[in-house]
Motif scaffolding. Structure first.
Motif, PDB file in Angstrom:
ATOM      1  N   ILE A 155      15.284 -14.834 -28.227  1.00 52.12           N
ATOM      2  CA  ILE A 155      13.998 -14.683 -27.549  1.00 52.12           C
ATOM      3  C   ILE A 155      13.429 -16.061 -27.231  1.00 52.12           C
ATOM      4  O   ILE A 155      13.277 -16.901 -28.110  1.00 52.12           O
ATOM      5  CB  ILE A 155      13.012 -13.891 -28.419  1.00 52.12           C
ATOM      6  N   MET A 156      13.100 -16.266 -25.940  1.00 52.75           N
ATOM      7  CA  MET A 156      12.586 -17.560 -25.482  1.00 52.75           C
ATOM      8  C   MET A 156      11.234 -17.440 -24.778  1.00 52.75           C
ATOM      9  O   MET A 156      10.700 -18.435 -24.294  1.00 52.75           O
ATOM     10  CB  MET A 156      13.587 -18.214 -24.510  1.00 52.75           C
ATOM     11  N   GLY A 157      10.689 -16.233 -24.692  1.00 48.45           N
ATOM     12  CA  GLY A 157       9.423 -16.056 -23.997  1.00 48.45           C
ATOM     13  C   GLY A 157       9.218 -14.588 -23.674  1.00 48.45           C
ATOM     14  O   GLY A 157       9.924 -13.710 -24.183  1.00 48.45           O
ATOM     15  N   THR A 158       8.229 -14.318 -22.805  1.00 47.05           N
ATOM     16  CA  THR A 158       7.899 -12.943 -22.433  1.00 47.05           C
ATOM     17  C   THR A 158       7.630 -12.836 -20.940  1.00 47.05           C
ATOM     18  O   THR A 158       7.328 -13.822 -20.263  1.00 47.05           O
ATOM     19  CB  THR A 158       6.667 -12.426 -23.193  1.00 47.05           C
ATOM     20  N   MET A 159       7.728 -11.609 -20.445  1.00 40.43           N
ATOM     21  CA  MET A 159       7.364 -11.292 -19.064  1.00 40.43           C
ATOM     22  C   MET A 159       6.902  -9.842 -19.023  1.00 40.43           C
ATOM     23  O   MET A 159       7.507  -8.973 -19.649  1.00 40.43           O
ATOM     24  CB  MET A 159       8.545 -11.501 -18.111  1.00 40.43           C
ATOM     25  N   ARG A 160       5.804  -9.592 -18.282  1.00 35.60           N
ATOM     26  CA  ARG A 160       5.260  -8.239 -18.211  1.00 35.60           C
ATOM     27  C   ARG A 160       5.162  -7.781 -16.764  1.00 35.60           C
ATOM     28  O   ARG A 160       4.883  -8.572 -15.870  1.00 35.60           O
ATOM     29  CB  ARG A 160       3.864  -8.183 -18.855  1.00 35.60           C
ATOM     30  N   TYR A 161       5.401  -6.476 -16.560  1.00 37.24           N
ATOM     31  CA  TYR A 161       5.134  -5.841 -15.279  1.00 37.24           C
ATOM     32  C   TYR A 161       3.709  -5.299 -15.306  1.00 37.24           C
ATOM     33  O   TYR A 161       3.356  -4.497 -16.179  1.00 37.24           O
ATOM     34  CB  TYR A 161       6.063  -4.659 -15.032  1.00 37.24           C
ATOM     35  N   TRP A 162       2.911  -5.731 -14.341  1.00 35.79           N
ATOM     36  CA  TRP A 162       1.632  -5.090 -14.060  1.00 35.79           C
ATOM     37  C   TRP A 162       1.828  -4.290 -12.780  1.00 35.79           C
ATOM     38  O   TRP A 162       2.211  -4.851 -11.744  1.00 35.79           O
ATOM     39  CB  TRP A 162       0.530  -6.128 -13.863  1.00 35.79           C
ATOM     40  N   GLU A 163       1.591  -2.971 -12.821  1.00 39.35           N
ATOM     41  CA  GLU A 163       1.872  -2.123 -11.672  1.00 39.35           C
ATOM     42  C   GLU A 163       0.686  -1.218 -11.330  1.00 39.35           C
ATOM     43  O   GLU A 163      -0.121  -0.878 -12.206  1.00 39.35           O
ATOM     44  CB  GLU A 163       3.118  -1.269 -11.927  1.00 39.35           C
ATOM     45  N   ARG A 164       0.644  -0.852 -10.057  1.00 31.81           N
ATOM     46  CA  ARG A 164      -0.374   0.068  -9.568  1.00 31.81           C
ATOM     47  C   ARG A 164       0.269   1.008  -8.565  1.00 31.81           C
ATOM     48  O   ARG A 164       1.105   0.590  -7.750  1.00 31.81           O
ATOM     49  CB  ARG A 164      -1.516  -0.711  -8.898  1.00 31.81           C
ATOM     50  N   ALA A 165      -0.079   2.278  -8.607  1.00 36.29           N
ATOM     51  CA  ALA A 165       0.508   3.275  -7.726  1.00 36.29           C
ATOM     52  C   ALA A 165       0.131   3.009  -6.271  1.00 36.29           C
ATOM     53  O   ALA A 165      -0.833   2.282  -5.960  1.00 36.29           O
ATOM     54  CB  ALA A 165       0.065   4.667  -8.138  1.00 36.29           C
ATOM     55  N   ALA A 166       0.895   3.607  -5.370  1.00 40.36           N
ATOM     56  CA  ALA A 166       0.634   3.487  -3.926  1.00 40.36           C
ATOM     57  C   ALA A 166      -0.812   3.835  -3.612  1.00 40.36           C
ATOM     58  O   ALA A 166      -1.387   4.769  -4.181  1.00 40.36           O
ATOM     59  CB  ALA A 166       1.583   4.382  -3.148  1.00 40.36           C
ATOM     60  N   GLN A 167      -1.400   3.110  -2.664  1.00 39.31           N
ATOM     61  CA  GLN A 167      -2.812   3.295  -2.318  1.00 39.31           C
ATOM     62  C   GLN A 167      -3.013   4.079  -1.020  1.00 39.31           C
ATOM     63  O   GLN A 167      -4.145   4.351  -0.641  1.00 39.31           O
ATOM     64  CB  GLN A 167      -3.488   1.927  -2.198  1.00 39.31           C
ATOM     65  N   GLU A 168      -1.928   4.390  -0.343  1.00 38.54           N
ATOM     66  CA  GLU A 168      -2.066   5.143   0.911  1.00 38.54           C
ATOM     67  C   GLU A 168      -2.350   6.616   0.641  1.00 38.54           C
ATOM     68  O   GLU A 168      -1.917   7.167  -0.375  1.00 38.54           O
ATOM     69  CB  GLU A 168      -0.789   5.019   1.755  1.00 38.54           C
ATOM     70  N   ALA A 178       0.814  -1.223   0.000  1.00 39.24           N
ATOM     71  CA  ALA A 178       0.000   0.000   0.000  1.00 39.24           C
ATOM     72  C   ALA A 178       0.845   1.270   0.000  1.00 39.24           C
ATOM     73  O   ALA A 178       0.424   2.305  -0.520  1.00 39.24           O
ATOM     74  CB  ALA A 178      -0.925  -0.002   1.216  1.00 39.24           C
ATOM     75  N   HIS A 179       2.056   1.193   0.534  1.00 38.90           N
ATOM     76  CA  HIS A 179       2.903   2.374   0.701  1.00 38.90           C
ATOM     77  C   HIS A 179       3.688   2.752  -0.549  1.00 38.90           C
ATOM     78  O   HIS A 179       4.329   3.807  -0.590  1.00 38.90           O
ATOM     79  CB  HIS A 179       3.900   2.126   1.835  1.00 38.90           C
ATOM     80  N   THR A 180       3.657   1.887  -1.577  1.00 42.14           N
ATOM     81  CA  THR A 180       4.504   2.123  -2.740  1.00 42.14           C
ATOM     82  C   THR A 180       3.867   1.509  -3.977  1.00 42.14           C
ATOM     83  O   THR A 180       2.784   0.916  -3.910  1.00 42.14           O
ATOM     84  CB  THR A 180       5.908   1.521  -2.508  1.00 42.14           C
ATOM     85  N   THR A 181       4.534   1.653  -5.115  1.00 37.72           N
ATOM     86  CA  THR A 181       4.051   1.016  -6.332  1.00 37.72           C
ATOM     87  C   THR A 181       4.092  -0.500  -6.166  1.00 37.72           C
ATOM     88  O   THR A 181       5.103  -1.065  -5.746  1.00 37.72           O
ATOM     89  CB  THR A 181       4.915   1.430  -7.537  1.00 37.72           C
ATOM     90  N   SER A 182       3.004  -1.143  -6.492  1.00 41.52           N
ATOM     91  CA  SER A 182       2.879  -2.597  -6.394  1.00 41.52           C
ATOM     92  C   SER A 182       3.099  -3.213  -7.767  1.00 41.52           C
ATOM     93  O   SER A 182       2.550  -2.734  -8.762  1.00 41.52           O
ATOM     94  CB  SER A 182       1.484  -2.965  -5.878  1.00 41.52           C
ATOM     95  N   ARG A 183       3.908  -4.268  -7.804  1.00 48.51           N
ATOM     96  CA  ARG A 183       4.259  -4.888  -9.083  1.00 48.51           C
ATOM     97  C   ARG A 183       3.967  -6.390  -9.066  1.00 48.51           C
ATOM     98  O   ARG A 183       4.292  -7.083  -8.106  1.00 48.51           O
ATOM     99  CB  ARG A 183       5.748  -4.681  -9.371  1.00 48.51           C
ATOM    100  N   TRP A 184       3.377  -6.865 -10.150  1.00 49.95           N
ATOM    101  CA  TRP A 184       3.245  -8.296 -10.432  1.00 49.95           C
ATOM    102  C   TRP A 184       4.084  -8.601 -11.664  1.00 49.95           C
ATOM    103  O   TRP A 184       3.927  -7.942 -12.698  1.00 49.95           O
ATOM    104  CB  TRP A 184       1.794  -8.674 -10.706  1.00 49.95           C
TER     105      TRP A 184
END
Length: 260
Positions: free
Chosen positions: A247-260, A66-72
């Motif tokens: 190239i052997m595959g992919t990876m993505r960042y899903w991010e959301r800004a801090a919620q506090e 909640a205090h920072t950008t959250s990343r998956w």
């Protein structure tokens, strides 16, 4: 195990985690969280999440971050589509799209680089130079905290160290112009290349080629069979592709800004 699955498993090997970071784990995911607002310390690194549990998992991660950008960090090694749709509904968005880039060490052919000197990180000065380059190249958050710096230096200098960091200097001026790391994963026979970058005013001069060559050479000395990285499609992927990484595959960042 596919090359992409092999690289993904480097994300699950948390030997390097600093003392101020914590791990939350369930059978379906591993989440890192830290009071420091740094992306790689506040992210989901292992995911095998079924859609029926997605909303609860997203809420749990949201509380931890909640205090920072959250990343998956979502790889294509599992069927992530339904979970990605839930992330989007929860306010997450794709911020970076990466290629899985891999190369057998024996297939690497270094590209020529002139007027640069590459040094491994062995002291605090070189470590500070390494961090300063990352701040300028990527906008990373640096640190001047002496305890954190000494812990990071210890990871590079202890016997049988598994973290190896390098700085490329301009031979004429002595200025640090490129830096990056190599993590050794012996059980996977893989060296993970991370945070490789060059300051904007030194790009196009071969510094990054020298950095890649130094890290692959270190991997070879360690007896590693493969080297690999997650390379941003919009920037580093074409560059490291020219070094022979496939190239052997992919990876993505899903991010959301801090919620506090």
């Amino acid at each position: 195990m596919t090359p992409a699955e092999r690289l993904e498993r480097t994300l699950w090997d948390l030997f390097w985690l600093p003392g101020d970071a914590r791990v939350y784990q369930t059978p379906q995911m591993t989440v890192l969280h830290s009071p420091r607002p740094i992306g790689y310390l506040n992210c989901v690194v292992r995911i095998r999440l079924t859609v029926d549990r997605a909303d609860d998992a997203i809420a749990t991660v949201g509380d931890l971050h909640a205090h920072t950008t959250s990343r998956w960090q979502i790889t294509d090694t599992w069927d992530a589509g339904p979970v990605e749709r839930r992330l989007e509904q929860a306010g997450y968005a794709i911020t970076n799209d990466h290629h899985v880039r891999m190369l057998p060490v024996d297939d690497f052919h270094p590209r020529a680089a002139a007027n640069v000197v590459v040094r491994p990180v062995r002291d605090l000065k070189t470590l500070r130079d390494c961090i300063a380059v990352a701040v300028e190249a990527f906008g990373h958050i640096g640190t001047s905290d002496e305890a954190i710096l000494r812990d990071e230096l210890a990871e590079c200098t202890r016997p049988q160290a598994r973290v190896h960091r390098f700085v490329v200097y301009d031979a004429a001026t002595g200025a640090p112009i490129s830096s990056g790391g190599l993590n050794h994963h012996p059980d996977l026979q893989l060296g993970f290349l991370w945070s490789g970058g060059t300051v904007p005013n030194a790009r196009g001069r071969g510094a990054y080629s020298a950095l890649v060559a130094a890290r692959v050479d270190a991997a070879r000395r360690l007896g590693i069979r493969w080297v690999g990285t997650y390379a941003r499609k919009s920037s580093s992927s074409p560059i490291i592709g020219k070094q022979g990484f496939q190239i052997m595959g992919t990876m993505r960042y899903w991010e959301r800004a801090a919620q506090e």
